[in-house]
Design an enzyme around this catalytic site. Sequence first.
Site, PDB file in Angstrom:
ATOM      1  N   TYR A   1     144.745 105.055   5.868  1.00  0.00           N
ATOM      2  CA  TYR A   1     144.203 106.975   5.057  1.00  0.00           C
ATOM      3  C   TYR A   1     143.290 106.767   5.548  1.00  0.00           C
ATOM      4  O   TYR A   1     142.233 108.226   5.800  1.00  0.00           O
ATOM      5  CB  TYR A   1     144.480 106.858   3.737  1.00  0.00           C
ATOM      6  CG  TYR A   1     143.483 105.085   3.197  1.00  0.00           C
ATOM      7  CD1 TYR A   1     142.361 105.207   3.088  1.00  0.00           C
ATOM      8  CD2 TYR A   1     144.220 104.660   2.011  1.00  0.00           C
ATOM      9  CE1 TYR A   1     141.966 103.772   2.653  1.00  0.00           C
ATOM     10  CE2 TYR A   1     144.245 103.259   1.969  1.00  0.00           C
ATOM     11  CZ  TYR A   1     142.683 103.437   1.744  1.00  0.00           C
ATOM     12  OH  TYR A   1     142.624 101.606   1.668  1.00  0.00           O
ATOM     13  N   LYS A   2     142.842 105.963   6.604  1.00  0.00           N
ATOM     14  CA  LYS A   2     141.304 106.162   7.208  1.00  0.00           C
ATOM     15  C   LYS A   2     141.652 106.740   8.397  1.00  0.00           C
ATOM     16  O   LYS A   2     141.633 108.271   8.799  1.00  0.00           O
ATOM     17  CB  LYS A   2     140.307 104.656   7.668  1.00  0.00           C
ATOM     18  CG  LYS A   2     140.641 104.017   6.047  1.00  0.00           C
ATOM     19  CD  LYS A   2     139.869 103.151   6.170  1.00  0.00           C
ATOM     20  CE  LYS A   2     139.708 102.164   5.932  1.00  0.00           C
ATOM     21  NZ  LYS A   2     138.421 103.143   4.558  1.00  0.00           N
TER      22      LYS A   2
ATOM     23  N   PHE B   1     135.759  92.989   4.243  1.00  0.00           N
ATOM     24  CA  PHE B   1     135.846  94.116   2.830  1.00  0.00           C
ATOM     25  C   PHE B   1     136.283  93.607   1.792  1.00  0.00           C
ATOM     26  O   PHE B   1     136.524  92.575   1.803  1.00  0.00           O
ATOM     27  CB  PHE B   1     136.894  95.506   2.931  1.00  0.00           C
ATOM     28  CG  PHE B   1     136.301  96.818   2.141  1.00  0.00           C
ATOM     29  CD1 PHE B   1     135.471  97.395   2.169  1.00  0.00           C
ATOM     30  CD2 PHE B   1     137.581  96.668   0.629  1.00  0.00           C
ATOM     31  CE1 PHE B   1     135.407  98.466   1.121  1.00  0.00           C
ATOM     32  CE2 PHE B   1     137.547  97.005  -0.212  1.00  0.00           C
ATOM     33  CZ  PHE B   1     136.225  98.328  -0.074  1.00  0.00           C
TER      34      PHE B   1
ATOM     35  N   ARG C   1     126.337 105.752   5.907  1.00  0.00           N
ATOM     36  CA  ARG C   1     127.218 105.333   6.472  1.00  0.00           C
ATOM     37  C   ARG C   1     127.895 106.729   7.273  1.00  0.00           C
ATOM     38  O   ARG C   1     128.102 107.426   6.364  1.00  0.00           O
ATOM     39  CB  ARG C   1     128.212 104.425   6.571  1.00  0.00           C
ATOM     40  CG  ARG C   1     129.846 104.250   7.091  1.00  0.00           C
ATOM     41  CD  ARG C   1     130.715 103.581   6.502  1.00  0.00           C
ATOM     42  NE  ARG C   1     131.037 103.798   5.508  1.00  0.00           N
ATOM     43  CZ  ARG C   1     132.565 103.628   4.929  1.00  0.00           C
ATOM     44  NH1 ARG C   1     132.922 101.974   5.646  1.00  0.00           N
ATOM     45  NH2 ARG C   1     133.343 103.969   4.080  1.00  0.00           N
TER      46      ARG C   1
ATOM     47  N   ASP D   1     141.832  91.955   9.444  1.00  0.00           N
ATOM     48  CA  ASP D   1     142.145  92.839   9.127  1.00  0.00           C
ATOM     49  C   ASP D   1     141.492  94.772   9.870  1.00  0.00           C
ATOM     50  O   ASP D   1     140.865  94.157  10.711  1.00  0.00           O
ATOM     51  CB  ASP D   1     140.894  93.516   7.860  1.00  0.00           C
ATOM     52  CG  ASP D   1     141.677  94.506   6.672  1.00  0.00           C
ATOM     53  OD1 ASP D   1     141.738  95.638   7.662  1.00  0.00           O
ATOM     54  OD2 ASP D   1     140.586  94.175   5.488  1.00  0.00           O
TER      55      ASP D   1
END
Lengths: 391, 391
Positions: A203-204, A107, A350, A178
Amino acid sequence: MKEKFVLPEGMIYLDGNSLGPLPVGVEEVVSRMMRDQWGAHLIKGWNVDGWMAQPARVGDMVGRLIGAEPGSVVMGDTLSLKVYQALSAALQMRPERKVVLSDSGNFPTDLYMAEGLIRQLDAGHELRVVAPQEVSDAIDDSVAAVMITQVDYRTGRVHDMDAITAKAQAAGAVMIWDLAHSAGALPVDMAGSGAEFAVGCTYKYLNGGPGAPAFIYVRPDIVHDVDPALAGWLGHEAPFAFDLDYRPGAGIERMRVGTPPVIQLTALERALQVWDGVDMGDIRAASIALSEQFIAEVEVACPELTLASPRDASARGSQVSFHFEQGYAAMQALIARGVIGDFRAPDIMRFGFTPLYLDSDDISQAVDIMSEILRDRLWDAPEYTTRQRVT
Amino acid sequence: MKEKFVLPEGMIYLDGNSLGPLPVGVEEVVSRMMRDQWGAHLIKGWNVDGWMAQPARVGDMVGRLIGAEPGSVVMGDTLSLKVYQALSAALQMRPERKVVLSDSGNFPTDLYMAEGLIRQLDAGHELRVVAPQEVSDAIDDSVAAVMITQVDYRTGRVHDMDAITAKAQAAGAVMIWDLAHSAGALPVDMAGSGAEFAVGCTYKYLNGGPGAPAFIYVRPDIVHDVDPALAGWLGHEAPFAFDLDYRPGAGIERMRVGTPPVIQLTALERALQVWDGVDMGDIRAASIALSEQFIAEVEVACPELTLASPRDASARGSQVSFHFEQGYAAMQALIARGVIGDFRAPDIMRFGFTPLYLDSDDISQAVDIMSEILRDRLWDAPEYTTRQRVT
């Protein structure tokens, strides 16, 4: 499990890999915290309501989901900052080496934070970015730290955590994982991997809400040697002694920086209760079943799309991506019809699969809607083709 | 204004300089945000609910209270991290200088962050800590940055912002102000001061709640030259382009790092509405009146205490501190009787004066209770003398 989440009527939410939905109970618990803790106890809340211990307590809840030892994970700040903490510590552990190895599927913020750190240190470090499949071969004895995201945010491609960690450590490099798209998505065994550091967001798949704090894991046998670059008072051995000199706190506590976000942590702590009694192996099996169904149905119904994710389920995280030149507009058209996925430049549509609140019917319905959009070119409308979204 | 806050019956709250009380309406607004934004819009909240613009929008609300130009303040992270950002940028602006000048009245985390940065840079910097009254004389042309907190967290002593800024800049040093105990406490004129950086927190006088995010101000004419060390994706010029290379965003946006804490920001944004139409000059006058009353009454009723704060009101922030050898125990006894102040090692009893929700009767009542505790040595009980509090 669906009833554990607030899900809007008519929405099929395939974006839990960006922001998880609101778990039932979170709104109430946060309200109660504000009324009965902040409102009633004010400053005393730090003691009587356990706010000060919350980053470690919630850290252990996350730790269980990533196979970390108790006391090895602490919450705080954002994922970008946790990347910075881990990388700064790693470079300090290998002062004679100058290469940070990462991949182009990482990311971007991880790369940006590394770039920023390298510019700031001005000590001849180099950020070497290779293709995801070339990471293993690129590990050599010039590498100070291997810093990669286990699951590629665009394609869902999964790195082999054990193999890359072993290769990195055999070459004398420090390993930083990560877990942004791993925690709550697939089984992770941090303790078993032997990696020195891991970081991630909540938060995912962990449904902690927008801006939920990040986590950092440090392998327990090395944490006492970590000299934190972000040496904040709540990582101090005795914050309330108000000494003028910094002494790092015991164990993982030294990775804390400033005052913890108690309201966000309260939301997250309640959200994590959803996982009580949930086995990550079961979640993984269900996620693979949903993903396989989605790929199979899309490839029949939407031939315009080409799979961007690995076809082999074991090499894929809990998301599936497709290339489509008009992906941006098509995603807007999907969203307008209640199927929420996201678009990642240049042409990736996605979709995230979260078995806690998705079932097989949702998948079929989503594919039906997408097939109609593509067949009738419903995406070809100004309200969809004009780029406005920020996320 | 008292009715704008939730204040527990029977509590006299003289600790708004540590954690402000819950403003009326915050609980409801946060609940509504969770239910109607996160719960209903999920990922779309970033766009439709304005979450992405919130750090700048709330930054402008704080900016008004510290005399900052619109667009010069942004919210995020914690005060410790904002100190680190400002200091890192300042050192980069003066590569040939090696001294960071601060004072022993600075809050320790500022010093710790500076120490951590200096260790990490390993470029021969020195943190020079002098007594508060010696800062001005210690500024010379070896100083890269002067980094001090305007109001001393223990004594309430106020630095002369304009004079020290002018002295620093005349010597070629960069000026960084920590406004932790200034924002919402006294009039600040950032734009007028000419200082390059300011940072602060929002859970004290701004009542944002436990763990409310911090702010950073950068003088508008230099922000475009700041190369952020904490180069997170939300400070990128185009975060959603997902470029592999970092390019700093326009203006103050580059001081953003990771995903903003939307729930905390929502609480803070509502809390800041309390200040609509409030003039900081009026607040200052009322704060001085309360403080002067407190000092006068304490010195009559509690002769055991000796003033630790400047006697001159213009040299004092919105708090008053007294030395008392048994200050820890006395503060516990006060707290047990509903008068909430705090203790700062080694012997400081600290009281904050926040005219938004305190009046003259509160002060007199607090002094009566304290006088009784001291006269009858009520503090001399095991439940008060045993140290247990963490804050």
